[in-house]
Write a protein that holds these residues in place. Sequence first.
Motif, PDB file in Angstrom:
ATOM      1  N   LYS A  68     -98.033  23.713 -76.086  1.00  0.00           N
ATOM      2  CA  LYS A  68     -99.245  23.628 -76.912  1.00  0.00           C
ATOM      3  C   LYS A  68     -98.862  23.415 -78.381  1.00  0.00           C
ATOM      4  N   THR A 147    -111.641  32.891 -84.217  1.00  0.00           N
ATOM      5  CA  THR A 147    -110.728  32.222 -83.271  1.00  0.00           C
ATOM      6  C   THR A 147    -111.532  31.486 -82.195  1.00  0.00           C
ATOM      7  N   THR A 151    -111.696  27.532 -81.475  1.00  0.00           N
ATOM      8  CA  THR A 151    -111.393  27.004 -80.134  1.00  0.00           C
ATOM      9  C   THR A 151    -112.549  26.110 -79.683  1.00  0.00           C
ATOM     10  N   GLY A 181    -119.653  28.920 -68.022  1.00  0.00           N
ATOM     11  CA  GLY A 181    -119.131  30.083 -68.758  1.00  0.00           C
ATOM     12  C   GLY A 181    -119.684  30.122 -70.165  1.00  0.00           C
ATOM     13  N   VAL A 185    -116.362  31.478 -76.281  1.00  0.00           N
ATOM     14  CA  VAL A 185    -116.169  30.051 -76.583  1.00  0.00           C
ATOM     15  C   VAL A 185    -117.360  29.226 -76.087  1.00  0.00           C
ATOM     16  N   ALA A 203    -124.202  27.486 -66.845  1.00  0.00           N
ATOM     17  CA  ALA A 203    -124.099  28.477 -65.771  1.00  0.00           C
ATOM     18  C   ALA A 203    -123.180  29.610 -66.195  1.00  0.00           C
ATOM     19  N   ASP A 204    -123.508  30.801 -65.759  1.00  0.00           N
ATOM     20  CA  ASP A 204    -122.643  31.963 -65.964  1.00  0.00           C
ATOM     21  C   ASP A 204    -122.977  32.964 -64.873  1.00  0.00           C
ATOM     22  N   CYS A 238    -115.445  26.546 -69.030  1.00  0.00           N
ATOM     23  CA  CYS A 238    -115.144  27.504 -70.106  1.00  0.00           C
ATOM     24  C   CYS A 238    -115.149  28.926 -69.567  1.00  0.00           C
ATOM     25  N   LEU A 240    -112.989  30.175 -66.043  1.00  0.00           N
ATOM     26  CA  LEU A 240    -111.764  30.563 -65.353  1.00  0.00           C
ATOM     27  C   LEU A 240    -110.825  29.388 -65.150  1.00  0.00           C
ATOM     28  N   ALA A 261    -111.171  26.403 -70.671  1.00  0.00           N
ATOM     29  CA  ALA A 261    -110.414  27.284 -69.772  1.00  0.00           C
ATOM     30  C   ALA A 261    -108.969  26.803 -69.619  1.00  0.00           C
ATOM     31  N   ASN A 262    -108.062  27.754 -69.484  1.00  0.00           N
ATOM     32  CA  ASN A 262    -106.651  27.428 -69.281  1.00  0.00           C
ATOM     33  C   ASN A 262    -106.386  27.082 -67.823  1.00  0.00           C
TER      34      ASN A 262
HETATM   35  P1  NAI Z   1    -115.035  35.178 -72.247  1.00  0.00           P
HETATM   36  O1  NAI Z   1    -114.431  36.216 -71.363  1.00  0.00           O
HETATM   37  O2  NAI Z   1    -115.690  35.591 -73.515  1.00  0.00           O
HETATM   38  O3  NAI Z   1    -116.125  34.342 -71.420  1.00  0.00           O
HETATM   39  C1  NAI Z   1    -115.947  33.902 -70.115  1.00  0.00           C
HETATM   40  C2  NAI Z   1    -117.347  33.725 -69.525  1.00  0.00           C
HETATM   41  O4  NAI Z   1    -117.218  33.123 -68.234  1.00  0.00           O
HETATM   42  C3  NAI Z   1    -118.105  35.032 -69.318  1.00  0.00           C
HETATM   43  O5  NAI Z   1    -119.407  34.930 -69.853  1.00  0.00           O
HETATM   44  C4  NAI Z   1    -118.126  35.200 -67.789  1.00  0.00           C
HETATM   45  O6  NAI Z   1    -119.281  35.913 -67.330  1.00  0.00           O
HETATM   46  C5  NAI Z   1    -118.136  33.760 -67.351  1.00  0.00           C
HETATM   47  N1  NAI Z   1    -117.709  33.530 -65.975  1.00  0.00           N
HETATM   48  C6  NAI Z   1    -116.727  34.147 -65.271  1.00  0.00           C
HETATM   49  N2  NAI Z   1    -116.666  33.648 -64.031  1.00  0.00           N
HETATM   50  C7  NAI Z   1    -117.601  32.677 -63.950  1.00  0.00           C
HETATM   51  C8  NAI Z   1    -118.003  31.786 -62.920  1.00  0.00           C
HETATM   52  N3  NAI Z   1    -117.443  31.792 -61.727  1.00  0.00           N
HETATM   53  N4  NAI Z   1    -118.997  30.909 -63.189  1.00  0.00           N
HETATM   54  C9  NAI Z   1    -119.611  30.891 -64.400  1.00  0.00           C
HETATM   55  N5  NAI Z   1    -119.260  31.716 -65.408  1.00  0.00           N
HETATM   56  C10 NAI Z   1    -118.274  32.601 -65.181  1.00  0.00           C
HETATM   57  O7  NAI Z   1    -113.877  34.126 -72.508  1.00  0.00           O
HETATM   58  P2  NAI Z   1    -113.730  33.102 -73.736  1.00  0.00           P
HETATM   59  O8  NAI Z   1    -112.975  33.740 -74.824  1.00  0.00           O
HETATM   60  O9  NAI Z   1    -115.040  32.470 -73.997  1.00  0.00           O
HETATM   61  O10 NAI Z   1    -112.751  32.010 -73.088  1.00  0.00           O
HETATM   62  C11 NAI Z   1    -113.202  31.092 -72.117  1.00  0.00           C
HETATM   63  C12 NAI Z   1    -112.017  30.388 -71.493  1.00  0.00           C
HETATM   64  O11 NAI Z   1    -111.303  29.695 -72.507  1.00  0.00           O
HETATM   65  C13 NAI Z   1    -111.007  31.334 -70.827  1.00  0.00           C
HETATM   66  O12 NAI Z   1    -110.489  30.687 -69.701  1.00  0.00           O
HETATM   67  C14 NAI Z   1    -109.923  31.492 -71.884  1.00  0.00           C
HETATM   68  O13 NAI Z   1    -108.668  31.745 -71.298  1.00  0.00           O
HETATM   69  C15 NAI Z   1    -109.937  30.122 -72.543  1.00  0.00           C
HETATM   70  N6  NAI Z   1    -109.475  30.138 -73.928  1.00  0.00           N
HETATM   71  C16 NAI Z   1    -110.110  30.929 -74.853  1.00  0.00           C
HETATM   72  C17 NAI Z   1    -109.677  30.947 -76.163  1.00  0.00           C
HETATM   73  C18 NAI Z   1    -110.383  31.766 -77.202  1.00  0.00           C
HETATM   74  O14 NAI Z   1    -110.154  31.516 -78.404  1.00  0.00           O
HETATM   75  N7  NAI Z   1    -111.242  32.712 -76.847  1.00  0.00           N
HETATM   76  C19 NAI Z   1    -108.509  30.144 -76.597  1.00  0.00           C
HETATM   77  C20 NAI Z   1    -107.953  29.300 -75.552  1.00  0.00           C
HETATM   78  C21 NAI Z   1    -108.429  29.336 -74.268  1.00  0.00           C
END
Ligand code: NAI
Length: 348
Positions: A68, A147, A151, A181, A185, A203-204, A238, A240, A261-262
């Motif tokens: 990265k 952050t 992102t 998600g 982000v 969707a979430d 965004c 999993l 998502a990663n």
């Molecule tokens: P978060 O944990 O705040 O949000 C994830 C969302 O996905 C939650 O609202 C959750 O309920 C939802 N979710 C889980 N399973 C689901 C499914 N099967 N269908 C629909 N929604 C579902 O995570 P965040 O920080 O928003 O990150 C999102 C993705 O981006 C993750 O994979 C993270 O690893 C990746 N990422 C995040 C960064 C950051 O700055 N926060 C940086 C780089 C990557």
Amino acid sequence: MDVWKEMKRLHVEQVVFCQEEQDGLQAVIAIHSTTRGPALGGCRMWMYDSEDDAVLDAVRLARGMTYKAAVFGLPYGGGKAVIVGNPQTDKSAAKFRTLGRFIERLQGRYVTGVDLGTTVRDMDWIRLETAHVTDTTGTIMAAGDFTAEMTAYGVFLGMKASAYFLLGSGDLNGRTVAVQGLGKVGFLLCGMLRDAGANLVIADIDSSRVERAVKAYHAKAAAPDDIYGESCDIFAPCALGGVLNDVTIPQLRCKIVAGAANNQLLEEIRHGEELEKRGILYAPDYVLNAGGLIITACELQGLAQADMKRSVERVYGTLLQVFEIAQQEGLQTWQAANRLAEQNLLHP
Ligand code: NAI
């Protein structure tokens, strides 16, 4: 697992096993590469089933950080620390301070920060023992959602670059984007897309998050299992990793996959090919979601907040470069991203 063999296979520079009996710390620090500069990468706390799982997670994540940083030509390498334990019940100041002392002994070869299972408070404990830590109280990354915002901004620009490359225009006005998600982000990304005039399908699994986005952005809600089949221009994972797989790819009705998502491709080669066969452009996740790493690098270099946002804008040009390499060399887009990163590693 043969650790040496795994280190050789993934070209890992150094693995440090950390143990302290009094506070019970068990941690692994993996330094994948310092070719371009100090290894950056957060500290994860997780209940690993085995020692092998902890080591593998550390080295793979560290390698991901190297790529990265390298794809953007940042003067940093990749590293990662993992602490074995339950982040809800097994934390103590002593544990993090001990880890801080281990990091200090690496004399700046590794710089840690927040990751899954760790917080700003944990970084503050580490900071008592070493300066080689980010995301501590008072830093820009520790304040609010900066952050996640950066992102999301990188992902938004990556979508524009993808639309420009495939559809001839980066204007997202009137385009339909399906966002899976609505966490830190995803929700911010929806706001940027709405401001750009895009139509949103969301969707979430958490219905309160869906309601919030429907209200804020007049988005159309889809059931979590139905989001893949929504007809749209861009599908944005965004939530999993592993969501592009044998079950979901045949359902896709999008032209582009571009999300935060990663590790979105369950199997890189096979599922990358499946997308290509269907004429779907895949924007490699680690290029799109690099905003957080880019601002960490900016903070370490002492840049102001406004300059940080400008640095994140490099996602647009870098992604176009990746698409062009893929086209010219007949590679899948994720392979082209790796190629660009590897070129930068060879010529630091
Ligand atoms: P978060 O944990 O705040 O949000 C994830 C969302 O996905 C939650 O609202 C959750 O309920 C939802 N979710 C889980 N399973 C689901 C499914 N099967 N269908 C629909 N929604 C579902 O995570 P965040 O920080 O928003 O990150 C999102 C993705 O981006 C993750 O994979 C993270 O690893 C990746 N990422 C995040 C960064 C950051 O700055 N926060 C940086 C780089 C990557």
